[in-house]
Design an enzyme around this catalytic site. Sequence first.
Site, PDB file in Angstrom:
ATOM      1  N   CYS A  40       0.832  -1.202   0.000  1.00 26.28           N
ATOM      2  CA  CYS A  40       0.000   0.000   0.000  1.00 26.28           C
ATOM      3  C   CYS A  40       0.866   1.250   0.000  1.00 26.28           C
ATOM      4  O   CYS A  40       1.988   1.253   0.501  1.00 26.28           O
ATOM      5  CB  CYS A  40      -0.861   0.023   1.252  1.00 26.28           C
ATOM      6  SG  CYS A  40      -1.829  -1.452   1.474  1.00 26.28           S
ATOM      7  N   ARG A  76       4.926   0.101  -6.256  1.00 28.51           N
ATOM      8  CA  ARG A  76       4.934  -0.684  -5.015  1.00 28.51           C
ATOM      9  C   ARG A  76       3.970  -1.862  -5.088  1.00 28.51           C
ATOM     10  O   ARG A  76       4.039  -2.772  -4.257  1.00 28.51           O
ATOM     11  CB  ARG A  76       4.532   0.209  -3.835  1.00 28.51           C
ATOM     12  CG  ARG A  76       5.537   1.308  -3.551  1.00 28.51           C
ATOM     13  CD  ARG A  76       4.960   2.302  -2.560  1.00 28.51           C
ATOM     14  NE  ARG A  76       4.746   1.713  -1.267  1.00 28.51           N
ATOM     15  CZ  ARG A  76       5.551   1.848  -0.227  1.00 28.51           C
ATOM     16  NH1 ARG A  76       6.644   2.561  -0.341  1.00 28.51           N
ATOM     17  NH2 ARG A  76       5.273   1.289   0.923  1.00 28.51           N
ATOM     18  N   TRP A 125      -3.042  -2.639  -1.448  1.00 29.37           N
ATOM     19  CA  TRP A 125      -2.659  -4.004  -1.836  1.00 29.37           C
ATOM     20  C   TRP A 125      -3.391  -4.907  -0.850  1.00 29.37           C
ATOM     21  O   TRP A 125      -3.088  -4.897   0.344  1.00 29.37           O
ATOM     22  CB  TRP A 125      -1.146  -4.139  -1.717  1.00 29.37           C
ATOM     23  CG  TRP A 125      -0.580  -5.406  -2.272  1.00 29.37           C
ATOM     24  CD1 TRP A 125      -0.244  -5.653  -3.574  1.00 29.37           C
ATOM     25  CD2 TRP A 125      -0.230  -6.591  -1.547  1.00 29.37           C
ATOM     26  NE1 TRP A 125       0.285  -6.911  -3.701  1.00 29.37           N
ATOM     27  CE2 TRP A 125       0.295  -7.514  -2.475  1.00 29.37           C
ATOM     28  CE3 TRP A 125      -0.322  -6.974  -0.209  1.00 29.37           C
ATOM     29  CZ2 TRP A 125       0.736  -8.781  -2.109  1.00 29.37           C
ATOM     30  CZ3 TRP A 125       0.116  -8.236   0.164  1.00 29.37           C
ATOM     31  CH2 TRP A 125       0.634  -9.125  -0.797  1.00 29.37           C
ATOM     32  N   ASN A 134      -1.602   2.063   5.898  1.00 31.12           N
ATOM     33  CA  ASN A 134      -0.700   0.982   5.471  1.00 31.12           C
ATOM     34  C   ASN A 134      -0.405   0.132   6.695  1.00 31.12           C
ATOM     35  O   ASN A 134      -0.176   0.684   7.771  1.00 31.12           O
ATOM     36  CB  ASN A 134       0.638   1.540   4.962  1.00 31.12           C
ATOM     37  CG  ASN A 134       0.512   2.239   3.640  1.00 31.12           C
ATOM     38  OD1 ASN A 134      -0.559   2.294   3.055  1.00 31.12           O
ATOM     39  ND2 ASN A 134       1.618   2.774   3.161  1.00 31.12           N
ATOM     40  N   GLY A 135      -0.335  -1.179   6.520  1.00 31.80           N
ATOM     41  CA  GLY A 135      -0.019  -2.047   7.658  1.00 31.80           C
ATOM     42  C   GLY A 135      -1.193  -2.948   7.997  1.00 31.80           C
ATOM     43  O   GLY A 135      -2.137  -3.087   7.203  1.00 31.80           O
ATOM     44  N   GLU A 175      18.775 -16.958  -7.768  1.00 29.85           N
ATOM     45  CA  GLU A 175      18.297 -15.618  -8.131  1.00 29.85           C
ATOM     46  C   GLU A 175      17.796 -15.599  -9.582  1.00 29.85           C
ATOM     47  O   GLU A 175      16.778 -14.983  -9.893  1.00 29.85           O
ATOM     48  CB  GLU A 175      19.427 -14.595  -7.909  1.00 29.85           C
ATOM     49  CG  GLU A 175      19.202 -13.210  -8.481  1.00 29.85           C
ATOM     50  CD  GLU A 175      17.974 -12.473  -7.943  1.00 29.85           C
ATOM     51  OE1 GLU A 175      17.332 -12.964  -6.997  1.00 29.85           O
ATOM     52  OE2 GLU A 175      17.636 -11.419  -8.513  1.00 29.85           O
ATOM     53  N   LYS A 193      14.087 -14.528 -10.614  1.00 31.52           N
ATOM     54  CA  LYS A 193      13.808 -13.435 -11.556  1.00 31.52           C
ATOM     55  C   LYS A 193      12.874 -13.918 -12.660  1.00 31.52           C
ATOM     56  O   LYS A 193      11.906 -13.265 -13.005  1.00 31.52           O
ATOM     57  CB  LYS A 193      15.139 -12.993 -12.138  1.00 31.52           C
ATOM     58  CG  LYS A 193      15.511 -11.603 -12.283  1.00 31.52           C
ATOM     59  CD  LYS A 193      15.575 -10.593 -11.197  1.00 31.52           C
ATOM     60  CE  LYS A 193      14.673 -10.696 -10.033  1.00 31.52           C
ATOM     61  NZ  LYS A 193      15.153 -10.156  -8.806  1.00 31.52           N
ATOM     62  N   GLU A 215       9.244 -14.602 -11.322  1.00 29.20           N
ATOM     63  CA  GLU A 215       8.415 -13.479 -10.874  1.00 29.20           C
ATOM     64  C   GLU A 215       7.975 -12.565 -12.002  1.00 29.20           C
ATOM     65  O   GLU A 215       6.881 -12.014 -11.942  1.00 29.20           O
ATOM     66  CB  GLU A 215       9.063 -12.701  -9.724  1.00 29.20           C
ATOM     67  CG  GLU A 215      10.302 -11.944 -10.058  1.00 29.20           C
ATOM     68  CD  GLU A 215      10.913 -11.269  -8.842  1.00 29.20           C
ATOM     69  OE1 GLU A 215      10.201 -10.946  -7.898  1.00 29.20           O
ATOM     70  OE2 GLU A 215      12.138 -11.063  -8.860  1.00 29.20           O
ATOM     71  N   HIS A 230      20.791 -35.967  -7.143  1.00 30.90           N
ATOM     72  CA  HIS A 230      19.974 -36.299  -5.974  1.00 30.90           C
ATOM     73  C   HIS A 230      18.495 -36.026  -6.217  1.00 30.90           C
ATOM     74  O   HIS A 230      17.717 -35.988  -5.274  1.00 30.90           O
ATOM     75  CB  HIS A 230      20.482 -35.525  -4.749  1.00 30.90           C
ATOM     76  CG  HIS A 230      21.914 -35.818  -4.440  1.00 30.90           C
ATOM     77  ND1 HIS A 230      22.323 -37.009  -3.921  1.00 30.90           N
ATOM     78  CD2 HIS A 230      23.026 -35.078  -4.648  1.00 30.90           C
ATOM     79  CE1 HIS A 230      23.644 -36.996  -3.791  1.00 30.90           C
ATOM     80  NE2 HIS A 230      24.086 -35.833  -4.232  1.00 30.90           N
ATOM     81  N   LYS A 252       6.401  -4.075  -4.203  1.00 35.86           N
ATOM     82  CA  LYS A 252       7.817  -3.697  -4.158  1.00 35.86           C
ATOM     83  C   LYS A 252       8.364  -3.753  -2.738  1.00 35.86           C
ATOM     84  O   LYS A 252       9.487  -4.169  -2.516  1.00 35.86           O
ATOM     85  CB  LYS A 252       7.986  -2.293  -4.742  1.00 35.86           C
ATOM     86  CG  LYS A 252       9.427  -1.808  -4.803  1.00 35.86           C
ATOM     87  CD  LYS A 252      10.235  -2.645  -5.770  1.00 35.86           C
ATOM     88  CE  LYS A 252      11.704  -2.297  -5.764  1.00 35.86           C
ATOM     89  NZ  LYS A 252      12.513  -3.391  -6.340  1.00 35.86           N
TER      90      LYS A 252
HETATM   91  C1  F6R Z   1      12.578  -9.949  -6.009  1.00 37.06           C
HETATM   92  C2  F6R Z   1      12.450  -8.919  -5.004  1.00 37.06           C
HETATM   93  C3  F6R Z   1      12.126  -9.340  -3.623  1.00 37.06           C
HETATM   94  C4  F6R Z   1      12.884  -8.473  -2.612  1.00 37.06           C
HETATM   95  C5  F6R Z   1      12.470  -8.832  -1.175  1.00 37.06           C
HETATM   96  C6  F6R Z   1      13.243  -8.050  -0.149  1.00 37.06           C
HETATM   97  O1  F6R Z   1      12.953  -9.411  -7.241  1.00 37.06           O
HETATM   98  O2  F6R Z   1      12.573  -7.754  -5.284  1.00 37.06           O
HETATM   99  O3  F6R Z   1      12.400 -10.681  -3.436  1.00 37.06           O
HETATM  100  O4  F6R Z   1      14.257  -8.665  -2.789  1.00 37.06           O
HETATM  101  O5  F6R Z   1      11.102  -8.576  -1.027  1.00 37.06           O
HETATM  102  O6  F6R Z   1      13.060  -6.682  -0.298  1.00 37.06           O
HETATM  103  P1  F6R Z   1      14.037  -5.644   0.359  1.00 37.06           P
HETATM  104  O7  F6R Z   1      15.366  -5.783  -0.317  1.00 37.06           O
HETATM  105  O8  F6R Z   1      13.408  -4.296   0.101  1.00 37.06           O
HETATM  106  O9  F6R Z   1      14.128  -5.966   1.818  1.00 37.06           O
END
Ligand code: F6R
Length: 608
Positions: free
Chosen positions: A2, A27, A74, A100-101, A481, A485, A488, A504, A603
């Site tokens: 949010c 976000r 959100w 928010n929260g 990673e 990527k 997502e 395994h 985000k």
């Molecule tokens: C994936 C991504 C998330 C963040 C995770 C931690 O591309 O962006 O996995 O890395 O939510 O976020 P931060 O770094 O803001 O603590």
Amino acid sequence: MCGIVCYIGEKSAKQILIEGLKQLEYRGYDSAGIAVHNGDRIEYCKAVGKITELEAKLNGRKMEGHTGIGHTRWATHGEPTEINAHPHMDQEKKLFVIHNGIIENYYNLKKKLEKDGVVFVSDTDTEVLAHMIARYFDGDLNKAVRTVMSEVEGTFGIAVIHQDAPGEIVIARRGSPLVIGVSDNGYFAASDVSAMVRYTKKVVHLKDNELATLTRDGFAISTAQAKRVERDTETVEWSAGDTDLNGFPHFMLKEIFEQPSTIENAIRGRLEPGEGVPKLGGIMPVWEKLKSCRHIVIVACGTSYYAGYVGRYCFEKLTEVDVEIELASEFRYRKFNFPPNTFIIALSQSGETADTLAAIKEARRKGASLLGIVNVVGSSIARETDAGVYNHAGPEIGVASTKIFTSQLTILTLIALLIGRHQTLPLTEGTEAIREIMALPDRVQRILAQANHIQAVAEKYHKYPNWLFIGRKFNYPIAMEGALKLKEVSYIHAEGYAAGEMKHGPIALINPDMPTVAIAPKDDMYDKMVNNIQEIKSRKGPVIAIITEGDERLKKIADDVIEVPPSLDFLYPVLTVIPCQLLAYYCADFLKRDIDKPRNLAKSVTVE
Ligand code: F6R
């Protein structure tokens, strides 16, 4: 997650709120709304979907007024519907709140209010705030918010306006960020500076359990116990241009291409080539303890966690320190026996990730010292840690983290090198490491120059529904990673594995329909990686290999190769992740995904 934006001042609020909400779109959200006080009463508008839907509903409506609040939601409690969108209001539609929260005791509070005859219209936890604040309001909005703060449990960043308190916005926070913006023509409040950076770079951060009243003439901050707080404004580094696409089709691609300069920013002024030692002013407050430290636990979530994973191998290579890596979301469930002088390193782009924050608070309770590697200056994790290093990478708008990952890797390497040089790492290795770190921006540029080739590889493979990523040692976290990527942003199912695990289990999946991205630069794991690739090829699995430039052997075995310049083993991840990022981006683009705002993702994950 949010987002909050508020404005009070000389200008008309409506357009400022809409522009601010657009800056918060990255976000992640599923509905939005605004409320504006026109001097007599409050008008509001809410819509499900994008801000453009809200704009369409507002089309033709004047909604004049100089005081307003806006929100992107959100969904957590209740589906993304118009009724559940914020602002929420009391029964008389006089008080409007955005939040928010999560209010954890909302169920009990709601039951109590219902017993008193309050009729709830939404499924949200936020609505209890609207009814409670309205009930306590006796002309003093700040006091009513303060009273409610003492009754609610959970996390919140809130902004409240009331019909009978014209010319006032009251904001309050506990565990969810809020920043006040100071401009020549008015005052802002937002969950994220990007919402107001177009209008001002002068900001004041609100701390937990503080609230503030904003008027056209200024703002007053106080604690939840009504104690006045004086705090100076800070100037943020970000500029309005940082939040523009600058000709790129998506922020993710823009941010991938920014990496030569964000790596440069991570090292600028922080290297002493002659001494083979980095200079990191931000960790000097704890340096005496840190240099003799023998135990570090790295905590983070998602992509930041994988950066921490590479960091573990890096510390093991360069220092005498034992390093553990732990998912922040699991940290609280572990029973750690911290040896004396243990350091926690928290990695976070946003500095607001709820799990990472909770993990460091728990570690503090257990006596550990806290270091942060954070991008957002003044964020909660930056404030909660004893010392740390900022990324200085500018805002990351694309939901999928890219430029912060390589920046985090660079900073972790600098910290490891600094500690290592004060422990046993020889000068020659220190100077060589620094030379190679300084070469990273150019090397990343060389990989980016192959974007067209990587796009062609993505075109060939983007329709395969399942992918495997494999790597060893420094590149094992890059396999994880790379898979994250891809899944997502493209929604392709992908798994990241340590290549040594293939036999395994995962090798059972190999067939002509399952491409494997094998991260196999020329480091001390190379021969073993070649064996893994041979095993996949014997089972007719397509292989995209990420190799060191000029590796003729793997060029003959793999179906497709992407080359990265030669480097030191512990620096390869900064290079090998770039093709993974571009593959994910181009696959998502071919599949016409919403790349910068993938479904269900936010985000900044400010709730557990
Ligand atoms: C994936 C991504 C998330 C963040 C995770 C931690 O591309 O962006 O996995 O890395 O939510 O976020 P931060 O770094 O803001 O603590």
